[in-house]
Design an enzyme around this catalytic site. Structure first.
Site, PDB file in Angstrom:
ATOM      1  N   ARG A 162      37.133 -34.207  54.035  1.00 23.80           N
ATOM      2  CA  ARG A 162      37.826 -35.274  53.326  1.00 23.80           C
ATOM      3  C   ARG A 162      38.939 -35.781  54.238  1.00 23.80           C
ATOM      4  O   ARG A 162      39.441 -35.039  55.101  1.00 23.80           O
ATOM      5  CB  ARG A 162      38.426 -34.762  52.017  1.00 23.80           C
ATOM      6  CG  ARG A 162      37.405 -34.197  51.032  1.00 23.80           C
ATOM      7  CD  ARG A 162      38.101 -33.638  49.797  1.00 23.80           C
ATOM      8  NE  ARG A 162      37.142 -33.145  48.814  1.00 23.80           N
ATOM      9  CZ  ARG A 162      36.723 -31.890  48.729  1.00 23.80           C
ATOM     10  NH1 ARG A 162      37.179 -30.991  49.598  1.00 23.80           N
ATOM     11  NH2 ARG A 162      35.848 -31.527  47.811  1.00 23.80           N
ATOM     12  N   LYS A 185      39.936 -29.015  47.706  1.00 22.60           N
ATOM     13  CA  LYS A 185      40.350 -29.225  46.315  1.00 22.60           C
ATOM     14  C   LYS A 185      40.460 -27.897  45.575  1.00 22.60           C
ATOM     15  O   LYS A 185      39.656 -26.995  45.762  1.00 22.60           O
ATOM     16  CB  LYS A 185      39.328 -30.112  45.600  1.00 22.60           C
ATOM     17  CG  LYS A 185      39.413 -31.587  45.969  1.00 22.60           C
ATOM     18  CD  LYS A 185      38.473 -32.395  45.096  1.00 22.60           C
ATOM     19  CE  LYS A 185      38.616 -33.888  45.364  1.00 22.60           C
ATOM     20  NZ  LYS A 185      37.717 -34.683  44.487  1.00 22.60           N
ATOM     21  N   HIS A 253      35.549 -41.870  53.090  1.00 18.81           N
ATOM     22  CA  HIS A 253      34.825 -40.878  52.306  1.00 18.81           C
ATOM     23  C   HIS A 253      33.318 -41.021  52.478  1.00 18.81           C
ATOM     24  O   HIS A 253      32.573 -40.043  52.316  1.00 18.81           O
ATOM     25  CB  HIS A 253      35.190 -40.991  50.828  1.00 18.81           C
ATOM     26  CG  HIS A 253      34.946 -39.720  50.058  1.00 18.81           C
ATOM     27  ND1 HIS A 253      35.627 -38.545  50.318  1.00 18.81           N
ATOM     28  CD2 HIS A 253      34.086 -39.437  49.051  1.00 18.81           C
ATOM     29  CE1 HIS A 253      35.201 -37.599  49.509  1.00 18.81           C
ATOM     30  NE2 HIS A 253      34.260 -38.110  48.723  1.00 18.81           N
ATOM     31  N   ARG A 256      31.868 -38.619  54.953  1.00 17.72           N
ATOM     32  CA  ARG A 256      31.594 -37.278  54.404  1.00 17.72           C
ATOM     33  C   ARG A 256      30.241 -37.293  53.686  1.00 17.72           C
ATOM     34  O   ARG A 256      29.446 -36.368  53.834  1.00 17.72           O
ATOM     35  CB  ARG A 256      32.724 -36.890  53.452  1.00 17.72           C
ATOM     36  CG  ARG A 256      32.529 -35.591  52.683  1.00 17.72           C
ATOM     37  CD  ARG A 256      33.819 -35.283  51.922  1.00 17.72           C
ATOM     38  NE  ARG A 256      33.613 -34.431  50.770  1.00 17.72           N
ATOM     39  CZ  ARG A 256      33.637 -33.104  50.800  1.00 17.72           C
ATOM     40  NH1 ARG A 256      33.810 -32.477  51.951  1.00 17.72           N
ATOM     41  NH2 ARG A 256      33.489 -32.400  49.695  1.00 17.72           N
ATOM     42  N   HIS A 279      31.978 -27.824  47.581  1.00 19.52           N
ATOM     43  CA  HIS A 279      31.731 -28.167  46.184  1.00 19.52           C
ATOM     44  C   HIS A 279      31.742 -26.901  45.328  1.00 19.52           C
ATOM     45  O   HIS A 279      31.104 -25.913  45.665  1.00 19.52           O
ATOM     46  CB  HIS A 279      30.372 -28.855  46.027  1.00 19.52           C
ATOM     47  CG  HIS A 279      30.361 -30.258  46.539  1.00 19.52           C
ATOM     48  ND1 HIS A 279      29.198 -30.932  46.860  1.00 19.52           N
ATOM     49  CD2 HIS A 279      31.379 -31.138  46.765  1.00 19.52           C
ATOM     50  CE1 HIS A 279      29.498 -32.157  47.280  1.00 19.52           C
ATOM     51  NE2 HIS A 279      30.800 -32.295  47.226  1.00 19.52           N
ATOM     52  N   TYR A 288      23.010 -35.594  46.426  1.00 16.37           N
ATOM     53  CA  TYR A 288      22.510 -36.064  47.723  1.00 16.37           C
ATOM     54  C   TYR A 288      20.987 -36.038  47.800  1.00 16.37           C
ATOM     55  O   TYR A 288      20.403 -36.781  48.573  1.00 16.37           O
ATOM     56  CB  TYR A 288      23.122 -35.226  48.856  1.00 16.37           C
ATOM     57  CG  TYR A 288      24.600 -35.438  48.989  1.00 16.37           C
ATOM     58  CD1 TYR A 288      25.094 -36.624  49.519  1.00 16.37           C
ATOM     59  CD2 TYR A 288      25.507 -34.498  48.538  1.00 16.37           C
ATOM     60  CE1 TYR A 288      26.462 -36.845  49.614  1.00 16.37           C
ATOM     61  CE2 TYR A 288      26.871 -34.703  48.631  1.00 16.37           C
ATOM     62  CZ  TYR A 288      27.342 -35.881  49.167  1.00 16.37           C
ATOM     63  OH  TYR A 288      28.693 -36.106  49.246  1.00 16.37           O
TER      64      TYR A 288
END
Length: 307
Positions: A162, A185, A253, A256, A279, A288
């Site tokens: 990110r 995150k 982004h 990524r 994730h 994806y």
């Protein structure tokens, strides 16, 4: 809006947010969004029911009141995706309050959120990503800034970082190791392999950078030596995509997203890609696979046009 909340509700909300920060490691933006969502919910109930009733009253709240709140939020323009997030925040707060007060809040916790289609990631093509890396440095007037911008976008695409993660690197991270330890995150830590191209791009930037790069200060610097503003990378990518004729979705982004999609296309394992991206849920990474399938169908239809 907090004036519509009782002192007991405000105290409970702050305690819940503190719980999220301390135990769940929720990101600052998530905390802010949840605080806003729950405050709006409690404020709506105060107006709708003619006064505050405290968190224990959530247990007896009829589902019609929940539906009325959701209709109110939709009426003020909240999209289905945002409303689903708000309902998730309300359920989280209610579950915590119900557990603390020893009550049953089934009505709220069983409420179904609005259906919404998950937005698919919008990656660049492999040629588009390569062109971005090769051209982004052309926008700068100074060699060191050109090298800096190239290094940042190479990290985004080559390591799947990110923008906030790339700009959180410090002087201590140079020279880049074979594997970067990235905190993403929610405070989740992951290990990310570093490609030689990324290591070389960062090394070139460091050689040219006119500002001292101490171990505890940001690796990437602005023109005056302060920490690099992520908006500058977004702007330079905007100029580059216009020059290359790439779509408006070619943002930092998107690099990524491109990293993940191109890995998947090359036969990468979905679980491994999940780990590389950081994730929390595999379902997030699975988006994806839909992108890859959609792209294959597009190629197929171009190769075999219908009569």
């Amino acid at each position: 809006m907090t004036t519509l909340l009782s002192p007991q509700e405000r105290d409970a909300l702050e305690r819940w947010l503190t719980h999220l920060r301390a135990l769940d490691g929720a990101a600052a933006n998530t905390i802010t969004a949840y605080a806003r969502d729950v405050t709006r919910f409690l404020a709506f109930l105060s107006t709708h029911r003619g006064g505050t009733a405290g968190t224990a009253a959530l247990a007896s709240l009829p589902q019609q009141d929940i539906r009325a709140w959701m209709a109110h939020e939709r009426a003020r323009g909240l999209q289905a995706r945002s409303l689903a997030r708000a309902l998730s925040a309300v359920k989280g707060f209610t579950a915590w309050a119900a557990d603390r007060d020893g009550v049953d809040a089934t009505a709220i916790l069983s409420t179904r959120g609005p259906k919404h289609r998950r937005k698919l990631p919008r990656p660049l093509s492999e040629d588009g990503a390569r062109a971005m890396l090769e051209t982004v440095g052309d926008q700068a007037r100074e060699d060191w800034i050109a090298a800096r911008d190239t290094a940042v976008v190479t990290l985004l695409y080559g390591c799947g970082l990110r923008i906030s993660e790339a700009l959180s690197l410090t002087g201590a991270d140079h020279p880049l190791p074979d594997t970067l330890r990235i905190t993403g995150k929610g405070g989740k830590t992951r290990l990310v392999p570093v490609l030689p191209a990324a290591r070389d791009a960062v090394a070139r930037y460091v050689r040219l950078c006119p500002h001292p790069l101490s171990r505890h200060e940001p690796l990437f610097r602005g023109a005056r030596g302060g920490a690099l503003n992520p908006r500058l990378i977004a702007l330079v990518m905007e100029k580059t995509r216009m020059q290359l004729g790439l779509p408006a979705t070619a943002t930092p982004h998107a690099l990524r997203h491109s990293f993940a999609t191109h890995l998947l296309s090359a036969g990468g394992d979905l679980r491994a890609i999940q780990e590389l991206l950081g994730h929390a849920s595999l379902s997030t990474t699975q988006a994806y696979t839909a992108v890859d399938a959609a792209r294959l169908m597009e190629v197929y239809e171009k190769a075999h046009p219908r009569a």
